[in-house]
Structures are given as structure tokens and as C-alpha cells.
Design a protein around this motif. Structure first.
Motif, PDB file in Angstrom:
ATOM      1  N   GLY A   1      31.256  47.642  34.630  1.00 30.94           N
ATOM      2  CA  GLY A   1      31.639  47.750  36.035  1.00 30.94           C
ATOM      3  C   GLY A   1      33.081  48.140  36.251  1.00 30.94           C
TER       4      GLY A   1
ATOM      5  N   TRP B   1      26.076  55.106  34.530  1.00 31.58           N
ATOM      6  CA  TRP B   1      25.810  55.441  35.936  1.00 31.58           C
ATOM      7  C   TRP B   1      24.350  55.851  36.122  1.00 31.58           C
TER       8      TRP B   1
ATOM      9  N   LEU C   1      33.464  51.837  35.428  1.00 36.86           N
ATOM     10  CA  LEU C   1      32.755  52.654  36.417  1.00 36.86           C
ATOM     11  C   LEU C   1      33.527  52.713  37.737  1.00 36.86           C
ATOM     12  N   TRP C   2      34.104  51.609  38.154  1.00 36.72           N
ATOM     13  CA  TRP C   2      34.851  51.591  39.411  1.00 36.72           C
ATOM     14  C   TRP C   2      36.101  52.454  39.313  1.00 36.72           C
TER      15      TRP C   2
ATOM     16  N   PHE D   1      30.946  54.458  43.280  1.00 32.56           N
ATOM     17  CA  PHE D   1      30.525  53.181  42.702  1.00 32.56           C
ATOM     18  C   PHE D   1      30.570  52.060  43.752  1.00 32.56           C
TER      19      PHE D   1
ATOM     20  N   TYR E   1      34.610  56.255  39.117  1.00 34.27           N
ATOM     21  CA  TYR E   1      33.956  56.708  40.348  1.00 34.27           C
ATOM     22  C   TYR E   1      34.286  55.716  41.477  1.00 34.27           C
TER      23      TYR E   1
END
Length: 641
Positions: free
Chosen positions: A576, A545, A579-580, A587, A583
Motif C-alpha cells: 500500500g 495494482w 502504491l500510494w 490509488f 499512483y
């Protein structure tokens, strides 16, 4: 008043008188004067006064007692008679003069005595001063002697205390050295015992794993026999007969697997696994024998049917039956087709039916009555192989860094740090070569890096240093060429490589290497910890991030747009999905910012952009449209290693 003193002896002249007599005279005169003065209250001092008889008697007595034959001088007047004393010889003495003379003599004597006393006192003072000086000198010397003696005693005491402290210190050092030696020996014994236990456990594990492999092989042989059996119904009968026994063996294998994972194997487990292998071998023998019989019977039945068909066909041909009347032949063909379909259905359902007893090694049988089975597929074998390979690699590297392998790096002062630094370089080079060619291989390498980073934090720091040196964009930093800096120095600072003839590498090769390093970097941030590790991730998702946020805060540059787009796409493809999930709201906002603001700026300064920008645009549109990013290819599941 006048006194006439009479003396029996003749009075001599004054100059013939002895000094002692004169002194006696003075004393006698003074005594008499004191006596007379006591009687003055009865005597008139006037000129007309007449002396009484008593006075004359007294005078005579006094004159008789006077040993001096001095005549009293005659009085010249009345006043002088009153202050003079006359002797029998007619010598007159003035009382005042005598008194004055006596007083002078007394004063003189007193003065002399005082002078003598002063002289004596001065001498005594000088003696006293000398004595005092001597006393002070003696006292000073005594004080000095006592001070020196006291100082010597203090120094001796300090020296004694210092000697005692030194003895105590040496004794403590000896005790500490002894304790350290004992601790070292104890530690060495414990290490030796631990190594011995680990070696025994390793040997035990190897033996168990060999037998475990034999069990798996024989189990796979049973599965293969099930696939190749020609009469599935007959095979199901055999399977049902041995299902309970197979289930029991698999449960025991699972218990051993748990012991292998937790490292709790004991020597008796070797006998257990040998017994399990023996039992599965017996079952395999039964299956093989029975299936051979089933196949033989099946072949015989097929031969019999084929012979019957041939006989029917020969009869038909001999009697020249018309085609329209060949119903038996057509019926036979139909029966064969149905039989083939039936066999096909049996083949397709055999694995499902055999599930009554045959299950995978990792999945326990839940019910005998519900037929369900999962064979060991090639994919699962591949994953097991990868996991075993990674575990073996990690164990070998970890043992090397802690000095448990040959050569022992602990024997060299800089051996450990040298190995860690060399290993960090090698892994970074894997990102440039292996990962750049096969992106899915970033995850096995990342798994090894995270596992080693947990146990050796300095290795992780060295790895990051070499990674940032090879690819400064992982920081991220996009350097500009400084004034006076040569092109070669500038390109090398970006991570470009030069050939031996001094030619810089081509753009596509450079992008490919940087992509491999970025994928390795991103894979590390999302790779989960090993099984049983409760430590905080040494370089977790927050760094992915942070990298994206830092890049979006950097103004795009024309000469860096292709590289920047490539690296952003690598980060999103690898991290990705995670991360999605981690967050979800933020994100999504970041992707919107990237798609609506940052990407248009990159496209504008490049006049439409090239391939990297187009690929990034397609990825962003697909992610925002579908509302998700699929997991990266090759991503390992949690607790894989």
C-alpha cells in the motif's frame, strides 16, 4: 502438187523393206517436206499450175538422194496428188498420213519416254523416299545419340557439380567444425581464465574481508574502550591526538570498500588492508594503554578522595559535632553528588566528543573541528549480516543454476530445469511456512526471487506457476464448486491440504498459509532491483495494482469473504505505501471505492462479518483518515543486495 521421185535402185515391196530403211525414209521424207514447205510461196497449188524447171530439178535431185526404190503411186484425183509423194517405182505416200504417223510415233515415243521417265522418277522417288527415310532414321538416331550424349554430358556435369558442391560442403563443414572447435576451445580458455580470475578474486576478497573484519573488530574495541573509560576528559585528549590518523585509516577503508563492491581488488590491496589493520591495532594498543593509565589514575584519585572523606568523618565523630554543625559532611555529600552528575554528563557526552576522530566505517569524517560521531550499532551490524547472508545465498543459488558449483548441473541434460523447478517449489513452501509465521521475512525471500528472476526468466515462470497452484487467489481467481465435483477435489483446487487420515485443514491454518503466500507475492512486486542492475523489474508494481483492480471487479461471495478480506489486507499492508507513492490520485480513488462500495457489499452478505472484515475496515479507516499507509515491517531499502 505431185512430185515424182526417181531412185537408182529398184523399189522393193513394202513388206520386203527393212524397218531401218523405213525409218530412214521417214526421216528423209520429213527433211524434204521441210525444204519444200520453204518454197511453197513460189508454187501454185491449183490444178492448172505447172512445175517449173527448178522444181523438177529439185525433185530429181531429191529423188536421186532418196535411197528407197519405191514407186510413187498414181494419183487418183487432183486433191490426192497434192497430198501425196510418188517414188520412182510408182509408190505413193501421203504426206499427211506420214506426218500423222510420224506424229503418232513421236507421241508414242514421247509417251513411252515419259512413261519410262515416270517409272524412272517413281523409282527414283522410292529410292529418294527410302534415302530420305534412311536419312530421317539416321538423323533421328543421330539426334537421339546427340541427345543421349548431351544428356550424359549434362548428367556428368551435374554429377561433377554435385561432387564439387559435396566437396565444398564437406570443406565448409570441416571449416565450421574447426572454427566451432576453436571457438569452443577459446571459450573454454576464457571460461577457465574467468573462473581462475574469479577464484583469485574470490580468494583475494576473502582475505581482504578477513582483514576488513579484523579492522572493524579493532575499531569496535576502540569504541568500547571509549564507553568504558572512567575519565572522559582524559580520553578526549587521547582521541584528539589520534583523530587525524584514524580519519586517514577510515578513508582508506572506504576506498577498499568501493573496490570490494565493484570487484576491482588487486593483490596489492592485501598489503594495504594488512597495513591498515596493523595501524588500527597500534592505535588500539595506544588507546588501551592510555585508558588503563587513565583508569588507574582515576581509581587512585577516587581512593584518595574516599580516604580523605573517611578521615573527615572520623574527626567529626571523635569530636561529637552536632548534626546541625556537620556542614563539611553535607558539603562533601553534595560534592560527591555533583561529581556523580558530572561523571554522568561526561558519560552521556563522551560519544559526541569522541566524534572528532572516531566515525563509522561507512560515514567519512567531514571536519575535525566539529565533534560528531556514529558508532557501529547492533542494528547496523544486523543489517550488514542480513545483506551478506542474502548475497551469499544468491551467489550460491546463481552459481548452482549456471553450473559453477558442485555438482555441476550442466552435466545432466535436464539438470538445470530440474534445479530451477525444485528451487521454485522450495521458495513457494517458504511462503507457506516461514512468511506465514514471520511476515517480515517475505522481503528477504522476495529479494532472492527477484535477483534470480532477473538472471533466469524461466525460473520466474516456474515460481509463478507453483505459486498460483498453491494459492490460486494470487491470480486472482475464486473458483466455484462444479457440478459433480467432490468436496475434496474442490478444496484441493482452492489450495487446501488434507492430512493422512483424509481430514481437510482447518480454516485458520488455511487462511494463515494463504496470507503468507499473498505477502510473498506482494513483496515481490515492490522489491527493488539489486545494486547495479539496470534491467526492467521482472514482476513489478503494476501487478499489485492489477491484482487489486481484478479483485474489486469480482462480486463478493459469502464463502470467500473472510479469505478475500484477509488477502486484500495483506496486499495493502505490504504494497500500500509504495502504491500510494506511485499512483497517488488513482490509488486514493481505489481505496475510496473499496471502503464505500466493495467492503459494504462484503459486510452485507456476511451479516456484519467476522475478524478479517473488521481488521480490513479498521485499516481502511486509518489509511483514509491519515492520508497514508506506513511502510511494511521488514521492507528492505533500495539497492540492499
Amino acid at each position: 502438187m505431185s512430185f515424182h521421185l526417181k531412185s537408182e535402185k529398184p523399189i522393193t515391196k513394202a513388206h520386203d523393206m527393212d524397218i531401218s530403211d523405213f525409218e530412214s525414209l521417214k526421216v528423209s521424207t520429213l527433211e524434204k517436206a521441210s525444204r519444200i514447205s520453204a518454197m511453197m510461196d513460189r508454187i501454185s497449188i491449183s490444178p492448172q499450175a505447172v512445175s517449173s524447171k527448178n522444181d523438177s530439178k529439185l525433185e530429181n535431185i531429191e529423188n536421186e538422194q532418196n535411197s528407197c526404190n519405191i514407186k510413187t503411186p498414181q494419183k487418183t484425183n487432183n486433191n490426192s496428188k497434192q497430198n501425196t509423194i510418188s517414188t520412182s517405182n510408182g509408190i505413193h505416200f501421203s504426206i499427211n498420213k506420214i506426218l500423222l504417223e510420224s506424229e503418232k510415233q513421236r507421241k508414242e515415243e514421247v509417251r513411252k519416254k515419259i512413261q519410262c521417265r515416270i517409272i524412272h522418277m517413281e523409282e527414283n522417288g522410292r529410292v529418294i523416299q527410302e534415302q530420305m527415310a534412311n536419312s530421317r532414321s539416321l538423323m533421328a538416331r543421330e539426334r537421339e545419340r546427340r541427345t543421349e550424349e548431351k544428356l550424359a554430358n549434362i548428367l556428368a556435369e551435374v554429377e561433377r557439380i554435385a561432387e564439387q558442391e559435396e566437396i565444398k560442403r564437406r570443406h565448409e563443414q570441416q571449416l565450421q567444425a574447426q572454427r566451432a572447435q576453436e571457438q569452443k576451445e577459446k571459450l573454454e580458455r576464457e571460461v577457465e581464465e574467468y573462473r581462475k580470475r574469479m577464484k583469485e578474486k574470490e580468494e583475494l576478497t576473502k582475505i581482504v574481508m578477513v582483514h576488513r573484519g579484523q579492522f572493524t573488530t579493532k575499531y569496535c574495541d576502540i569504541v568500547t574502550l571509549s564507553k568504558n573509560c572512567k575519565d572522559k576528559h582524559a580520553f578526549d585528549v587521547i582521541l584528539m591526538a589520534n583523530s587525524a590518523r584514524i580519519k586517514e585509516l577510515i578513508q582508506q577503508i572506504e576506498a577498499l570498500d568501493e573496490k570490494i563492491k565493484s570487484g576491482e581488488l588487486i593483490p596489492s590491496d592485501v598489503n594495504v588492508i594488512e597495513s591498515l589493520v596493523h595501524h588500527i591495532d597500534d592505535i588500539l594498543t595506544i588507546f588501551r594503554t592510555e585508558i588503563e593509565k587513565i583508569d588507574a589514575q582515576y581509581e587512585a584519585e577516587l581512593a584518595r578522595k574516599a580516604q580523605a572523606a573517611n578521615e573527615v568523618q572520623s574527626v567529626v565523630e571523635s569530636e561529637n559535632i552536632a548534626v546541625g554543625d556537620t556542614v563539611p559532611s553535607q558539603h562533601l555529600g553534595k560534592n560527591k553528588a555533583e561529581e556523580n552528575n558530572e561523571n554522568k554528563d561526561q558519560n552521556s557526552s563522551v560519544i559526541t566528543n569522541q566524534e572528532v576522530a572516531v566515525t563509522t566505517i561507512n560515514e567519512p569524517v567531514t571536519s575535525v573541528s566539529v565533534p560528531k560521531s556514529e558508532e557501529i550499532t547492533a542494528d547496523s551490524k544486523y543489517k550488514e549480516g542480513i545483506e551478506q547472508h542474502l548475497r551469499d545465498k544468491y551467489d550460491r543459488l546463481h552459481n548452482l543454476l549456471i553450473g559453477k558449483s558442485s555438482p555441476n548441473v550442466m552435466q545432466h541434460p535436464q539438470g538445470v530445469i530440474f534445479c530451477k523447478d525444485h528451487l521454485a517449489k522450495k521458495i513457494v513452501s517458504q511462503g507457506e511456512t516461514l512468511v506465514s509465521s514471520k511476515p517480515e521475512m517475505a522481503f528477504p525471500v522476495a529479494m532472492i526471487v527477484v535477483a534470480l528472476w532477473n538472471e533466469h526468466p524461466d525460473f520466474g515462470e516456474l515460481f509463478l506457476a507453483h505459486l498460483h497452484e498453491a494459492c490460486p487467489f494470487t491470480i486472482p481467481i475464486f473458483l466455484s464448486q462444479q457440478e459433480g465435483q467432490s468436496n475434496e477435489d474442490y478444496y484441493k483446487s482452492l489450495g487446501c491440504k488434507y492430512s493422512e487420515d483424509g481430514t481437510v485443514e482447518k480454516q485458520d491454518k488455511f487462511l494463515k498459509r494463504m496470507s503468507g503466500l499473498m505477502r510473498l507475492y506482494a513483496s515481490i512486486t515492490i522489491t527493488a532491483q539489486r545494486r547495479g542492475i539496470a534491467k526492467v523489474h521482472p514482476y513489478g508494481l503494476q501487478h499489485a495494482w492489477r491484482w487489486l483492480a481484478a479483485v474489486l471487479n469480482t462480486e463478493p461471495r459469502t464463502d470467500m469473504c473472510d479469505l478475500c478480506a484477509t488477502l486484500i489486507l495483506d496486499m495493502l499492508e505490504v504494497a500500500g505505501n509504495v502504491l500510494w507513492i506511485a499512483y497517488p490520485t488513482q490509488f486514493h480513488k481505489l481505496l475510496m471505492l473499496l471502503s464505500e462500495q466493495y467492503y459494504p457489499r462484503m459486510r452485507n452478505i456476511t451479516n456484519g462479518g467476522g475478524g478479517p472484515l473488521m481488521r480490513l475496515e479498521g485499516f481502511l479507516n486509518n489509511a483514509l483518515t491519515n492520508g497514508t499507509i506506513r511502510p511494511a515491517d521488514g521492507m528492505l531499502p533500495p539497492n540492499f543486495l
